[in-house]
Write a protein that holds these residues in place. Structure first.
Motif, short mmCIF file in Angstrom:
data_model
loop_
_atom_site.label_atom_id
_atom_site.label_comp_id
_atom_site.label_asym_id
_atom_site.label_seq_id
_atom_site.Cartn_x
_atom_site.Cartn_y
_atom_site.Cartn_z
N ARG A 85 0.84 -1.20 0.00
CA ARG A 85 0.00 0.00 0.00
C ARG A 85 0.87 1.24 0.00
NH1 ARG A 85 -4.31 0.20 4.68
NH2 ARG A 85 -4.93 2.08 3.52
N GLU A 86 1.92 1.21 0.80
CA GLU A 86 2.78 2.38 0.95
C GLU A 86 3.59 2.66 -0.33
OE1 GLU A 86 5.20 3.94 4.66
OE2 GLU A 86 6.36 2.42 3.62
N ASP A 87 4.08 1.60 -1.00
CA ASP A 87 4.94 1.85 -2.16
C ASP A 87 4.17 1.97 -3.48
OD1 ASP A 87 4.28 -0.74 -2.99
OD2 ASP A 87 6.21 -1.61 -2.46
N GLY A 88 2.83 1.83 -3.44
CA GLY A 88 2.02 2.04 -4.64
C GLY A 88 1.73 0.79 -5.45
N THR A 89 2.25 -0.37 -5.02
CA THR A 89 2.00 -1.61 -5.76
C THR A 89 0.51 -1.92 -5.82
OG1 THR A 89 4.15 -2.52 -5.11
CG2 THR A 89 2.47 -4.09 -5.83
N LEU A 90 -0.18 -1.71 -4.71
CA LEU A 90 -1.61 -2.00 -4.67
C LEU A 90 -2.39 -1.07 -5.59
CD1 LEU A 90 -3.50 -3.96 -3.17
CD2 LEU A 90 -3.91 -2.15 -1.51
N LEU A 91 -1.99 0.18 -5.65
CA LEU A 91 -2.67 1.14 -6.51
C LEU A 91 -2.49 0.75 -7.98
CD1 LEU A 91 -4.25 3.78 -6.80
CD2 LEU A 91 -2.05 4.99 -6.83
N SER A 167 -1.84 1.15 7.58
CA SER A 167 -1.33 1.95 6.47
C SER A 167 0.17 2.14 6.53
CB SER A 167 -2.01 3.33 6.46
OG SER A 167 -1.78 4.01 7.69
N ASN A 168 0.77 1.89 7.69
CA ASN A 168 2.20 2.07 7.88
C ASN A 168 2.82 0.74 8.32
OD1 ASN A 168 4.80 2.71 8.73
ND2 ASN A 168 4.20 4.67 9.62
N PRO A 169 3.75 0.18 7.54
CA PRO A 169 4.34 -1.12 7.91
C PRO A 169 5.01 -1.11 9.27
CG PRO A 169 4.92 -0.52 5.65
CD PRO A 169 4.26 0.67 6.25
N ASN A 171 3.82 -0.09 11.88
CA ASN A 171 2.82 -0.31 12.93
C ASN A 171 2.43 -1.78 13.06
OD1 ASN A 171 2.71 2.43 13.51
ND2 ASN A 171 1.02 2.81 12.08
N LEU A 172 3.20 -2.67 12.45
CA LEU A 172 2.87 -4.10 12.52
C LEU A 172 2.91 -4.64 13.94
CD1 LEU A 172 4.66 -5.54 9.38
CD2 LEU A 172 2.21 -5.63 9.86
N GLY A 173 3.63 -3.94 14.81
CA GLY A 173 3.66 -4.37 16.20
C GLY A 173 2.28 -4.40 16.84
N LEU A 174 1.35 -3.64 16.27
CA LEU A 174 -0.01 -3.62 16.81
C LEU A 174 -0.68 -4.98 16.68
CD1 LEU A 174 -1.21 -0.18 15.38
CD2 LEU A 174 -0.50 -0.71 17.73
N ILE A 175 -0.24 -5.78 15.70
CA ILE A 175 -0.80 -7.13 15.58
C ILE A 175 0.18 -8.20 16.05
CG2 ILE A 175 -2.38 -6.51 13.73
CD1 ILE A 175 -0.49 -7.78 11.75
N VAL A 176 1.49 -7.90 16.04
CA VAL A 176 2.48 -8.89 16.46
C VAL A 176 2.37 -9.15 17.96
CG1 VAL A 176 4.94 -9.37 16.72
CG2 VAL A 176 4.08 -8.40 14.58
#
Length: 281
Positions: A85-91, A167-169, A171-176
């Motif tokens: 999402r951040e690097d635009g691949t998804l877009l 939206s920010n990689p 912030n993965l600690g929020l699920i880790v």
């Protein structure tokens, strides 16, 4: 989804899988935790499960395989979705005809492939290093296969749902962190029966416990079922719980991903890139 999208997705996934398997940084991200887990089990090979003469390292190995399946299916998908999402691949995928279905198929191929490699890194030396594994019958192989496949089907949509909200990689600690807490009480590293009953009930809500239990039923002697909650491998319950999580994920994930994709735009990607550049300067 049509056949053309499926072919594109399979080709994309195979290309990404080869790139991941030949890129040092990507390999370290996937394989370093796996090697650390294997080393941890090796250090416990001479310890005994409380009240038995069975090796604690051997007892841990099937549960760790279940952890690898969930870690790959859930965390890897969430991480890749947040990064892309951040690097635009998804877009870019969104802008192409059949781009999103092809993108999702590609993720299934690359994450599934790397999870399989991680499992083999543990299983192959594990069969040589840890005595007591019962893996010589077709029933063991069959159980291992259906547990792994069902576990991936249950965990990957959940990873996509979690990743769509990050939206920010960074912030993965929020699920880790919550995932680590669930891991501790799910019987991966010691029999869950030693825990308070209220913790056992909480652990049994989540897929991690059932993945570990299913793997233990495939690789350990039937006598070890006595150490499980209820003294049984609970195959029917394993199918039911993992199946419910899979159905919920497969129903909810497409809705969440479509909403996320609709919100993606060039200005949002540019803003995220600008923030990322500011953090690195």
């Amino acid at each position: 989804m049509n056949a053309h999208a499926a072919r594109i997705g399979l080709k994309r996934g195979w290309t990404e899988l080869r790139q991941t398997a030949t890129t040092g940084q990507d390999l370290r991200g996937y394989l370093l935790p796996t090697v650390i887990l294997l080393f941890s089990m090796f250090m416990q090979r001479d310890s005994k499960v409380h009240g038995t003469a069975f090796s604690l390292g051997t007892m841990m190995l099937p549960g760790v395989l279940g952890l690898v399946v969930l870690w790959g299916g859930f965390l890897a998908v969430a991480q890749q979705l947040a990064v892309e999402r951040e690097d635009g691949t998804l877009l870019r995928a969104k802008a192409l005809p059949n781009g999103m279905p092809a993108y999702l198929i590609g993720k299934i191929v690359v994450v599934g492939g790397m999870t399989l490699i991680s499992m083999l890194i543990i299983l192959v030396p594990g069969l040589l290093l840890f005595p007591g594994l019962d893996f010589a019958t077709p029933q063991s192989w069959t159980t291992l296969l259906w547990v792994a496949v069902l576990g991936m089907v249950a965990s990957m949509p959940l990873g996509a749902i979690a990743g769509s909200f990050i939206s920010n990689p960074r912030n993965l600690g929020l699920i880790v962190l919550p995932m680590m807490a669930v891991m501790i009480v799910s019987g991966i590293f010691f029999p869950m029966a030693v825990l308070p009953e209220w913790l056992q009930w909480i652990a049994q809500v989540f897929p991690m416990y059932w993945l570990g239990l299913g793997m233990r039923s495939a690789l350990l002697p039937d006598s070890m079922a006595a150490l499980e909650v209820g003294g049984s491998w609970h195959h029917l319950e394993t199918v039911a719980v993992l199946g419910v999580w899979a159905v919920v994920g497969l129903v909810v994930a497409p809705v969440v991903l479509r909403r996320m994709a609709r919100r993606e735009s060039g200005s949002r990607v540019a803003a995220r890139r600008e923030k990322a550049l500011q953090r690195t300067t």
